[in-house]
Scaffold this active site. Structure first.
Site, PDB file in Angstrom:
ATOM      1  N   SER A   1      24.185  55.493  -1.035  1.00  0.00           N
ATOM      2  CA  SER A   1      23.492  54.520  -1.894  1.00  0.00           C
ATOM      3  C   SER A   1      23.834  54.803  -3.351  1.00  0.00           C
ATOM      4  O   SER A   1      23.511  55.874  -3.869  1.00  0.00           O
ATOM      5  CB  SER A   1      21.978  54.607  -1.676  1.00  0.00           C
ATOM      6  OG  SER A   1      21.651  54.317  -0.338  1.00  0.00           O
TER       7      SER A   1
ATOM      8  N   ARG B   1      13.644  60.142  -6.019  1.00  0.00           N
ATOM      9  CA  ARG B   1      15.026  60.536  -6.315  1.00  0.00           C
ATOM     10  C   ARG B   1      15.113  61.310  -7.631  1.00  0.00           C
ATOM     11  O   ARG B   1      16.048  61.150  -8.407  1.00  0.00           O
ATOM     12  CB  ARG B   1      15.946  59.310  -6.368  1.00  0.00           C
ATOM     13  CG  ARG B   1      15.988  58.474  -5.124  1.00  0.00           C
ATOM     14  CD  ARG B   1      16.519  59.263  -3.925  1.00  0.00           C
ATOM     15  NE  ARG B   1      16.557  58.400  -2.750  1.00  0.00           N
ATOM     16  CZ  ARG B   1      15.543  58.229  -1.909  1.00  0.00           C
ATOM     17  NH1 ARG B   1      14.412  58.891  -2.097  1.00  0.00           N
ATOM     18  NH2 ARG B   1      15.647  57.428  -0.875  1.00  0.00           N
TER      19      ARG B   1
ATOM     20  N   GLU C   1      22.630  56.425  -8.850  1.00  0.00           N
ATOM     21  CA  GLU C   1      22.191  57.691  -8.275  1.00  0.00           C
ATOM     22  C   GLU C   1      23.212  58.803  -8.536  1.00  0.00           C
ATOM     23  O   GLU C   1      22.836  59.897  -8.953  1.00  0.00           O
ATOM     24  CB  GLU C   1      21.940  57.548  -6.768  1.00  0.00           C
ATOM     25  CG  GLU C   1      20.625  56.841  -6.439  1.00  0.00           C
ATOM     26  CD  GLU C   1      20.216  57.058  -4.993  1.00  0.00           C
ATOM     27  OE1 GLU C   1      20.777  57.955  -4.354  1.00  0.00           O
ATOM     28  OE2 GLU C   1      19.324  56.349  -4.527  1.00  0.00           O
TER      29      GLU C   1
END
Length: 339
Positions: A239, A169, A335
């Protein structure tokens, strides 16, 4: 170039331009349909003395209620097959293409390689920034190169996979926020196609005869629909926290508290933990805090319960991080970008 020539939109409403549906407004806005306009837009922001914020689909951001600057929406379009070899199909797409539609297009054309990434909201341009991943695959697995506009130098730069510095990520673009604007993405899809069925829920497809990328994509979409709320129905950013990667000692401390804690050994020997599991075990699945909450279907998903703004999302994120750290001693990291 004047504000009128660029057709800047005053009091630009962004509430419908972010998947969390947060109440948000920008002093000025612009819908960028031609990348050739980007240098002029950067220059105009400088002339006005205003910051310039670039957005795609608004799927991985927490937008401030009022932004005293210019918000540009990347809306460029275009996708094509660039080359075909014995080993790969090279495809390209403009940054403003919708990611889900792009994946579906590749599958309809019989190309495999992106089917595990089906159903992820956002745009093509955002995919390499986050190095999006799901169901055992990442964009880095099929990445060829991308072109980006460097706002500091005004140059168009081509980034190879190594230059993007992809990680879990993560990419160079997250470490230099605002500097580069992704313009186009090129992916090398493998030939012959080999399905990636390592993820739970996909492995049983291995026994099916004549398995196709479309069959895998349909299963991925079905799994996502069964676990994750649809942002168009229940506003969310997917998420919300990264799965933490910790030392063996830190993972052992979690296992000492709950022996069945899921853990996944990484190539460097560290351990990846499940953020969703940590949040649920902290009693926060379906938790509500004012106008924000966590999904009753998946603890990792923060939702807008109605009329939320950035401060509401920030409050619940802080509460979740504090509770998980208190329970397990593990620090979670968001995130989405707060901007």
């Amino acid at each position: 170039m004047s504000e009128k020539a660029l057709r800047l939109i005053p009091d630009f409403d962004l509430t419908a331009r972010n998947t969390l549906a947060l109440a948000a407004q920008s002093r000025l806005g612009y819908v960028l349909e031609d990348t050739a306009q980007l240098p002029a837009l950067v220059a105009e922001a400088g002339r006005l003395g205003l910051p310039l914020r670039i957005l795609g689909g608004g799927s991985n951001v927490v937008l401030s209620r009022n932004y005293e600057g210019i918000t540009a929406i990347i809306a460029t379009r275009g996708r094509s097959v660039l080359a075909e070899t014995r080993d790969h199909v090279l495809i390209g797409a403009a940054a403003g293409e919708t990611w889900t539609e792009f994946v579906a297009w590749t599958v309809r054309n019989g190309f495999g390689g992106l089917e595990n990434l089906a159903g992820i909201p956002g745009t093509v341009g955002a995919a390499p920034v986050q190095n999006i991943g799901a169901y055992g695959a990442e964009i880095a697995d099929v990445f060829h190169n991308l072109t980006a506009f460097d706002r500091e130098t005004g140059e168009i730069i081509i980034f190879s996979a190594d230059e993007c510095a992809f990680a879990y990520r993560d990419s160079i673009f997250k470490h230099r926020p605002g500097r580069y604007v992704v313009l186009t993405l090129r992916l090398a899809l493998p030939r012959p196609w080999q399905p990636n069925l390592r993820f739970a829920g996909l492995s049983e497809l291995a026994s099916l005869p004549d398995l196709t990328p479309a069959m895998v994509m349909d299963r991925v979409v079905a799994i996502r629909a069964s676990k994750l709320p649809d942002w168009r129905v229940t506003p969310n950013a997917g998420s919300f926290f990264q799965n933490p990667i910790v030392s063996v000692q830190e993972a052992d401390a979690v296992s000492a508290l709950v022996p069945e804690a899921p853990r996944f050994v990484q190539a460097d020997g560290r351990i990846k933990l499940s953020a969703g599991w940590l949040i649920e075990q902290s009693g926060l699945k379906g938790f509500a805090l004012g106008k924000a909450g966590t999904s009753e279907r998946h603890a990792l998903v923060v939702v807008n319960r109605g009329g939320a703004a950035a401060e509401d999302i920030g409050a619940i994120a802080a509460h979740i991080k504090a509770r998980v750290f208190e329970r397990f001693g593990v620090q979670l990291h968001e995130e989405p970008v707060f901007c």
